[in-house]
Write a protein that holds these residues in place. Structure first.
Motif, PDB file in Angstrom:
ATOM      1  N   ASP A  88     -34.947 -35.059 -33.295  1.00  0.00           N
ATOM      2  CA  ASP A  88     -34.399 -35.580 -34.553  1.00  0.00           C
ATOM      3  C   ASP A  88     -35.523 -35.900 -35.538  1.00  0.00           C
ATOM      4  N   GLY A  89     -36.589 -36.533 -35.045  1.00  0.00           N
ATOM      5  CA  GLY A  89     -37.701 -36.867 -35.930  1.00  0.00           C
ATOM      6  C   GLY A  89     -38.411 -35.638 -36.454  1.00  0.00           C
ATOM      7  N   LEU A  90     -38.734 -34.726 -35.553  1.00  0.00           N
ATOM      8  CA  LEU A  90     -39.422 -33.503 -35.961  1.00  0.00           C
ATOM      9  C   LEU A  90     -38.538 -32.652 -36.860  1.00  0.00           C
ATOM     10  N   GLY A  91     -37.257 -32.613 -36.559  1.00  0.00           N
ATOM     11  CA  GLY A  91     -36.342 -31.819 -37.363  1.00  0.00           C
ATOM     12  C   GLY A  91     -36.210 -32.308 -38.785  1.00  0.00           C
ATOM     13  N   SER A  92     -36.499 -33.594 -39.006  1.00  0.00           N
ATOM     14  CA  SER A  92     -36.445 -34.151 -40.358  1.00  0.00           C
ATOM     15  C   SER A  92     -37.733 -33.899 -41.139  1.00  0.00           C
ATOM     16  N   GLY A  93     -38.721 -33.288 -40.466  1.00  0.00           N
ATOM     17  CA  GLY A  93     -39.995 -33.014 -41.121  1.00  0.00           C
ATOM     18  C   GLY A  93     -41.050 -34.081 -40.919  1.00  0.00           C
ATOM     19  N   PRO A 119     -35.182 -28.246 -23.371  1.00  0.00           N
ATOM     20  CA  PRO A 119     -36.466 -28.839 -23.764  1.00  0.00           C
ATOM     21  C   PRO A 119     -36.587 -28.956 -25.275  1.00  0.00           C
ATOM     22  N   LEU A 120     -37.621 -29.640 -25.698  1.00  0.00           N
ATOM     23  CA  LEU A 120     -37.812 -29.933 -27.114  1.00  0.00           C
ATOM     24  C   LEU A 120     -37.876 -28.658 -27.955  1.00  0.00           C
ATOM     25  N   ALA A 121     -38.611 -27.670 -27.497  1.00  0.00           N
ATOM     26  CA  ALA A 121     -38.766 -26.442 -28.272  1.00  0.00           C
ATOM     27  C   ALA A 121     -37.424 -25.777 -28.523  1.00  0.00           C
ATOM     28  N   ASP A 122     -36.539 -25.784 -27.526  1.00  0.00           N
ATOM     29  CA  ASP A 122     -35.224 -25.169 -27.690  1.00  0.00           C
ATOM     30  C   ASP A 122     -34.365 -25.942 -28.685  1.00  0.00           C
ATOM     31  N   ARG A 123     -34.499 -27.252 -28.703  1.00  0.00           N
ATOM     32  CA  ARG A 123     -33.705 -28.068 -29.615  1.00  0.00           C
ATOM     33  C   ARG A 123     -34.133 -27.872 -31.070  1.00  0.00           C
ATOM     34  N   LEU A 124     -35.394 -27.555 -31.275  1.00  0.00           N
ATOM     35  CA  LEU A 124     -35.882 -27.369 -32.645  1.00  0.00           C
ATOM     36  C   LEU A 124     -35.471 -26.021 -33.225  1.00  0.00           C
ATOM     37  N   ARG A 125     -35.193 -25.044 -32.358  1.00  0.00           N
ATOM     38  CA  ARG A 125     -34.685 -23.736 -32.785  1.00  0.00           C
ATOM     39  C   ARG A 125     -35.540 -23.101 -33.883  1.00  0.00           C
ATOM     40  N   GLY A 126     -36.833 -23.144 -33.672  1.00  0.00           N
ATOM     41  CA  GLY A 126     -37.739 -22.466 -34.588  1.00  0.00           C
ATOM     42  C   GLY A 126     -38.116 -23.250 -35.826  1.00  0.00           C
ATOM     43  N   ARG A 127     -37.551 -24.454 -36.006  1.00  0.00           N
ATOM     44  CA  ARG A 127     -37.921 -25.256 -37.165  1.00  0.00           C
ATOM     45  C   ARG A 127     -39.367 -25.732 -37.020  1.00  0.00           C
ATOM     46  N   PRO A 128     -40.091 -25.882 -38.132  1.00  0.00           N
ATOM     47  CA  PRO A 128     -41.483 -26.340 -38.051  1.00  0.00           C
ATOM     48  C   PRO A 128     -41.577 -27.698 -37.364  1.00  0.00           C
ATOM     49  N   ALA A 129     -42.543 -27.836 -36.475  1.00  0.00           N
ATOM     50  CA  ALA A 129     -42.760 -29.097 -35.767  1.00  0.00           C
ATOM     51  C   ALA A 129     -44.235 -29.439 -35.861  1.00  0.00           C
ATOM     52  N   HIS A 130     -44.541 -30.514 -36.545  1.00  0.00           N
ATOM     53  CA  HIS A 130     -45.925 -30.880 -36.777  1.00  0.00           C
ATOM     54  C   HIS A 130     -46.335 -32.015 -35.847  1.00  0.00           C
ATOM     55  N   VAL A 131     -47.303 -31.742 -34.979  1.00  0.00           N
ATOM     56  CA  VAL A 131     -47.812 -32.727 -34.037  1.00  0.00           C
ATOM     57  C   VAL A 131     -49.210 -33.147 -34.482  1.00  0.00           C
ATOM     58  N   ILE A 132     -49.494 -34.435 -34.365  1.00  0.00           N
ATOM     59  CA  ILE A 132     -50.809 -34.981 -34.699  1.00  0.00           C
ATOM     60  C   ILE A 132     -51.360 -35.657 -33.453  1.00  0.00           C
ATOM     61  N   ASP A 133     -52.505 -35.206 -33.003  1.00  0.00           N
ATOM     62  CA  ASP A 133     -53.117 -35.707 -31.775  1.00  0.00           C
ATOM     63  C   ASP A 133     -54.462 -36.346 -32.113  1.00  0.00           C
ATOM     64  N   PRO A 134     -54.541 -37.684 -32.120  1.00  0.00           N
ATOM     65  CA  PRO A 134     -55.809 -38.321 -32.498  1.00  0.00           C
ATOM     66  C   PRO A 134     -56.970 -37.981 -31.572  1.00  0.00           C
ATOM     67  N   LEU A 135     -56.684 -37.638 -30.324  1.00  0.00           N
ATOM     68  CA  LEU A 135     -57.753 -37.248 -29.413  1.00  0.00           C
ATOM     69  C   LEU A 135     -58.400 -35.944 -29.872  1.00  0.00           C
ATOM     70  N   ALA A 195     -48.929 -28.421 -41.898  1.00  0.00           N
ATOM     71  CA  ALA A 195     -48.906 -27.138 -41.189  1.00  0.00           C
ATOM     72  C   ALA A 195     -50.323 -26.677 -40.881  1.00  0.00           C
ATOM     73  N   ASP A 196     -51.230 -26.874 -41.829  1.00  0.00           N
ATOM     74  CA  ASP A 196     -52.624 -26.489 -41.606  1.00  0.00           C
ATOM     75  C   ASP A 196     -53.274 -27.411 -40.576  1.00  0.00           C
ATOM     76  N   LEU A 197     -52.908 -28.669 -40.607  1.00  0.00           N
ATOM     77  CA  LEU A 197     -53.448 -29.617 -39.628  1.00  0.00           C
ATOM     78  C   LEU A 197     -53.010 -29.224 -38.221  1.00  0.00           C
ATOM     79  N   HIS A 198     -51.754 -28.838 -38.071  1.00  0.00           N
ATOM     80  CA  HIS A 198     -51.253 -28.416 -36.759  1.00  0.00           C
ATOM     81  C   HIS A 198     -52.031 -27.201 -36.256  1.00  0.00           C
ATOM     82  N   ASP A 199     -52.222 -26.208 -37.127  1.00  0.00           N
ATOM     83  CA  ASP A 199     -52.971 -25.007 -36.739  1.00  0.00           C
ATOM     84  C   ASP A 199     -54.417 -25.342 -36.393  1.00  0.00           C
ATOM     85  N   LEU A 200     -55.024 -26.250 -37.161  1.00  0.00           N
ATOM     86  CA  LEU A 200     -56.399 -26.669 -36.874  1.00  0.00           C
ATOM     87  C   LEU A 200     -56.500 -27.221 -35.460  1.00  0.00           C
TER      88      LEU A 200
END
Length: 256
Positions: A88-93, A119-135, A195-200
């Protein structure tokens, strides 16, 4: 608007161990943070993992097998709720902050598959999902800094308060605040689009894994394998013809 001044959702798990393929979720937290840093809402779960919690793990997060069995909810419905909350959170952007994402998100993925849950990937159905990992971001921005890179160490380095380490809600909130501090300190990270941050981070995590693998093979383990995938380690199903294989996939080393 830079991502560091926008809303975030943060996620953290405490588990029975560090193996994404076999260990289980014990506690989980999802924390929504407003642009001004205030906590908008927090959801937490205490889960009966269905297996004994090793004493070593209990010593870290404080949850015993007996406590999880008597006070926790069954694993399957809890995992379904956790996964849908993230979707739900990722789907809202809204970006999802996860310290050492390849561990927490991969273990959640395996738990979904274990219990027959989408799983999470299936629920998003291809919608952009931006993850931020401080590590991953901290290692990328300050590659040669000596010392540990645990959440506690990052909080100390970036001046973030962490009052109750290994409490999933406290760790999730601290990870979000640490991520913001990393972005604020390093303009090359804080100023780019999500999107660029995720790819980085995909590329940075792979480079960091290769560096650690090379170091381990030189110093202690000639056959060490450090998983390069981020933010989720692909599930690998061994074929019978493959025979026994020695793999040592590290997902939770310096980011525990």
């Amino acid at each position: 608007m830079s991502w560091i001044s926008g809303p975030m959702v943060a996620f953290d798990l405490e588990t029975t161990g560090t193996d994404i393929e076999s260990d289980r979720i014990v506690t989980a937290a999802v924390v929504a943070m407003e642009p001004d840093g205030r906590v908008a809402r927090t959801r937490t779960w205490l889960v009966d993992p269905g297996v004994a919690i090793p004493e070593q793990a209990s010593a870290i997060h404080g949850i015993s097998t007996e406590h999880a069995r008597t006070q926790g909810v069954p694993a399957a419905p809890a995992i379904a709720e956790i996964t849908q909350t993230l979707a739900d959170g990722l789907g809202s952007g809204t970006p999802l902050v996860v310290m050492n994402a390849r561990y927490d998100l991969s273990l959640l993925d395996r738990e979904c598959r274990r219990h027959g849950i989408a799983p999470l990937a299936d629920r998003l159905r291809g919608r952009p999902a931006h993850v931020i990992d401080p590590l991953v971001l901290d290692k990328h921005a300050d590659r040669y800094r000596k010392g540990r890179r645990t959440l506690q160490a990052l909080c100390e380095h970036y001046g973030v308060t962490l009052d109750d380490a290994h409490n999933a809600a406290a760790d999730a909130l601290a990870a979000a605040r640490a991520a913001r501090r990393v972005g604020a300190k390093h303009a090359s990270i804080g100023s780019i689009e999500l999107a660029d941050l995720h790819d980085l981070q995909i590329h940075a995590a792979a480079q960091q894994a290769q560096s650690l693998q090379s170091y381990l093979r030189r110093t202690s383990d000639p056959e060490a394998i450090v998983e390069p995938a981020w933010p989720v380690v692909p599930r690998r199903v061994a074929r019978p013809a493959d025979g026994p294989a020695r793999t040592r996939t590290r997902t939770r080393t310096s980011g525990s």
